[in-house]
Design a protein around this motif. Structure first.
Motif, mmCIF file in Angstrom:
data_model
loop_
_atom_site.group_PDB
_atom_site.id
_atom_site.type_symbol
_atom_site.label_atom_id
_atom_site.label_comp_id
_atom_site.label_asym_id
_atom_site.label_seq_id
_atom_site.Cartn_x
_atom_site.Cartn_y
_atom_site.Cartn_z
ATOM 1 N N GLY A 31 1.563 -12.539 -5.101
ATOM 2 C CA GLY A 31 2.134 -12.614 -3.767
ATOM 3 C C GLY A 31 2.855 -13.918 -3.470
ATOM 4 O O GLY A 31 3.964 -13.922 -2.922
ATOM 5 N N ALA A 32 2.231 -15.049 -3.802
ATOM 6 C CA ALA A 32 2.859 -16.332 -3.490
ATOM 7 C C ALA A 32 4.179 -16.474 -4.244
ATOM 8 O O ALA A 32 5.189 -16.894 -3.666
ATOM 9 N N TYR B 19 -0.629 -15.246 6.477
ATOM 10 C CA TYR B 19 -1.038 -15.714 5.141
ATOM 11 C C TYR B 19 -0.002 -15.248 4.131
ATOM 12 O O TYR B 19 0.265 -14.049 4.005
ATOM 13 N N HIS B 20 0.590 -16.225 3.442
ATOM 14 C CA HIS B 20 1.651 -15.875 2.485
ATOM 15 C C HIS B 20 1.397 -16.459 1.106
ATOM 16 O O HIS B 20 2.302 -16.493 0.273
ATOM 17 N N GLY B 21 0.160 -16.920 0.842
ATOM 18 C CA GLY B 21 -0.155 -17.552 -0.434
ATOM 19 C C GLY B 21 -0.243 -19.054 -0.251
ATOM 20 O O GLY B 21 -0.091 -19.572 0.864
ATOM 21 N N GLU C 181 3.947 -10.736 7.974
ATOM 22 C CA GLU C 181 3.260 -9.551 7.447
ATOM 23 C C GLU C 181 3.348 -8.458 8.512
ATOM 24 O O GLU C 181 3.018 -8.716 9.682
ATOM 25 N N ASP D 190 6.469 -9.487 4.446
ATOM 26 C CA ASP D 190 5.471 -9.746 3.411
ATOM 27 C C ASP D 190 4.514 -8.554 3.386
ATOM 28 O O ASP D 190 3.553 -8.491 4.160
ATOM 29 N N VAL E 263 2.582 -7.716 0.927
ATOM 30 C CA VAL E 263 1.680 -7.924 -0.222
ATOM 31 C C VAL E 263 0.375 -7.139 -0.043
ATOM 32 O O VAL E 263 -0.122 -6.529 -0.993
ATOM 33 N N ILE E 264 -0.168 -7.122 1.162
ATOM 34 C CA ILE E 264 -1.352 -6.287 1.420
ATOM 35 C C ILE E 264 -0.942 -4.890 1.866
ATOM 36 O O ILE E 264 -1.491 -3.882 1.423
ATOM 37 N N LYS F 190 -0.326 -7.059 -5.226
ATOM 38 C CA LYS F 190 -1.587 -6.316 -5.085
ATOM 39 C C LYS F 190 -1.529 -4.826 -5.420
ATOM 40 O O LYS F 190 -1.787 -4.418 -6.539
HETATM 41 C C1 PLP Z 1 0.196 -11.020 2.872
HETATM 42 C C2 PLP Z 1 -0.060 -11.855 1.659
HETATM 43 N N1 PLP Z 1 0.966 -12.518 1.111
HETATM 44 C C3 PLP Z 1 0.811 -13.279 0.020
HETATM 45 C C4 PLP Z 1 -0.422 -13.416 -0.576
HETATM 46 C C5 PLP Z 1 -0.582 -14.293 -1.766
HETATM 47 O O1 PLP Z 1 -0.784 -13.545 -2.898
HETATM 48 P P1 PLP Z 1 -1.358 -14.235 -4.228
HETATM 49 O O2 PLP Z 1 -2.760 -14.636 -3.940
HETATM 50 O O3 PLP Z 1 -1.225 -13.135 -5.247
HETATM 51 O O4 PLP Z 1 -0.467 -15.393 -4.514
HETATM 52 C C6 PLP Z 1 -1.526 -12.717 -0.046
HETATM 53 C C7 PLP Z 1 -2.846 -12.823 -0.669
HETATM 54 O O5 PLP Z 1 -3.841 -12.368 -0.167
HETATM 55 C C8 PLP Z 1 -1.332 -11.946 1.107
HETATM 56 O O6 PLP Z 1 -2.352 -11.306 1.687
#
Ligand code: PLP
Length: 426
Positions: free
Chosen positions: A116-117, A149-151, A205, A238, A240-241, A267
């Protein structure tokens, strides 16, 4: 504890530095050895329900033979080859095409990462490159939200709106700012205050996850889209989730009929069986990236971008999500999950119960049943004693079980949480 468990715990304490580490939080770690569906077993053989799908990622559940087989087949054929410009591999090509089909009509180009990051770093750099190529190198600022939360890498971590992740790691790179999380007017005000000619992108997000599962009001994302378009600021979702079924849609922005300029994912693309992420880039951005003279390249790269084995597992994971109708199942189970925690809303220690699809949270009133900031840990401990494993942040307990969880197990999750709250708060 068995001798094996004691030995493993000793070695863990001696040699493993964990994410978000503090020894006090790791005095009695659960050491998981096996999983099947929504269930986990520790090395001691104790059964837990996985209330958070690993880390919001194991959407198709644990122990899926198909994914192991896909990895084995690809590793036997060709585990890895460079996907740097000038070479490619079939799983990366096929997965990019398939993700493009699932994403919105103008989202057709994928850059793969391993998480994600990295995906968010890629989105920021793509935004900077995009503006720079159009003679606007001063359009560099990134606006994000409180509780986002973006990493935790330098760029993604600076966009993350939880100060606990910045402290001790400064100075932050310049140009990142945070606005209140559910207020589109705050976005417009911030763009105007910063100067639209200096703002590259806004990232959010669709449903905030790690900050505490915070779904937006119905008009939030349409308004944000409107504002970003008005000031020519790129919108980065974002997902990622939220991507790949978590909220009962392939991507959560579908709930509000909004298309972003870039979509970060990770994820759920492999359900965590292999580390894989990426950014989906709009046709507008692609055009600018692709139409440069031969001397001007998008100099961004990871060794494992387009990793053949990770992408093969991603393809097999999409086969499962599609073949078993798990996105639709996530929508139906989400209703059961939300109905199961709804009674907690009447508890005097509870501030709010909320969620969308298969991601929900119970937020406790600070200071009612425990000192402010300590209720989550207490409830989680009581859940763990009853065989439910999940996560919290301060006074918020979060749940996001696998999309394959049985209805009876999902009832067990919500009953266990209610019992845990009763134990802690009466
Ligand atoms: C919305 C979101 N973005 C980015 C990330 C970061 O992902 P990573 O831990 O794979 O770098 C997360 C991790 O939980 C997340 O929830």
């Amino acid at each position: 504890m068995t001798a094996t468990a004691v030995d493993l715990r000793t070695l863990d304490h001696a040699h493993l530095l964990h994410p978000q580490h503090h020894p006090a939080d790791h005095a009695d770690p659960l050491i998981f050895a096996r999983g099947e569906g929504a269930l986990l077993w520790t090395v001691d053989g104790k059964r837990y329900i996985d209330g958070l799908s690993g880390l919001w990622n194991v959407n198709v559940g644990h122990g899926r033979r198909e994914l192991a087989d896909a990895a084995q087949r690809q590793m036997t054929d060709l585990a890895f080859t460079s996907a740097y410009v000038g070479s490619s591999n079939p799983p990366a090509i096929e997965l990019a095409a398939r993700v493009a089909r699932l994403a919105g009509p103008t989202l057709n180009t994928i850059f793969f990462t391993t998480g994600g990051a990295e995906s968010n770093e890629t989105a920021f750099k793509a935004a900077w490159f995009f503006w720079s190529m159009q003679g606007k190198p001063e359009k560099r600022k990134i606006i994000s939200r409180a509780l986002g939360y973006h990493g935790v890498t330098m760029g993604a971590g600076s966009a993350t709106g939880l100060p606990v992740f910045w402290k001790h790691f400064g100075p932050q790179p310049p140009g990142f700012s945070h606005i209140p999380n559910l207020d589109p007017d705050a976005l417009e005000a911030q763009i105007v205050a910063e100067g639209p000619d200096t703002v590259a992108a806004f990232i959010g997000e669709p449903v905030q996850g790690a900050g505490g599962v915070i779904p937006p009001p119905a008009d939030y994302w349409p308004r944000v889209r409107e504002i970003c378009s008005k000031y020519d600021v790129l919108l980065i979702a974002d997902e990622v989730i939220t991507g790949f079924g978590r909220t009962g849609r392939w991507f959560a922005l579908e709930h509000w009929g909004v298309e972003a300029d870039m979509v970060s994912f990770a994820k759920g693309i492999t359900s965590g069986y292999m580390p894989l992420g990426g950014v989906i880039i709009s046709d507008r951005i692609r055009h600018v990236l692709y139409e440069q003279p031969a001397t001007t390249k998008f100099m961004h790269a990871f060794t494992y971008s387009g990793h053949a084995t990770c992408c093969a597992v991603g393809l097999a994971n999409l086969d499962i999500l599609e073949g078993e109708g798990l996105v639709e199942r996530g929508a139906a189970l989400g209703e059961q999950l939300q109905a199961g925690i709804a009674p907690l809303a009447d508890h005097p220690a509870v501030k709010e119960v909320r969620g969308l699809g298969m991601m929900v949270a119970v937020e406790f009133q600070p200071g009612v049943a425990a000192p402010a900031g300590q209720m989550g840990a207490k409830v989680i401990r009581a859940c763990r004693q009853r065989g439910l494993f999940t996560r919290f942040r301060e006074d918020i307990v979060m749940l996001a079980p696998p999309l394959v969880i049985r209805e009876s197990e999902l009832d067990e999750v919500t009953t266990t949480l209610r019992e845990a709250v009763a134990e802690v708060a009466g």
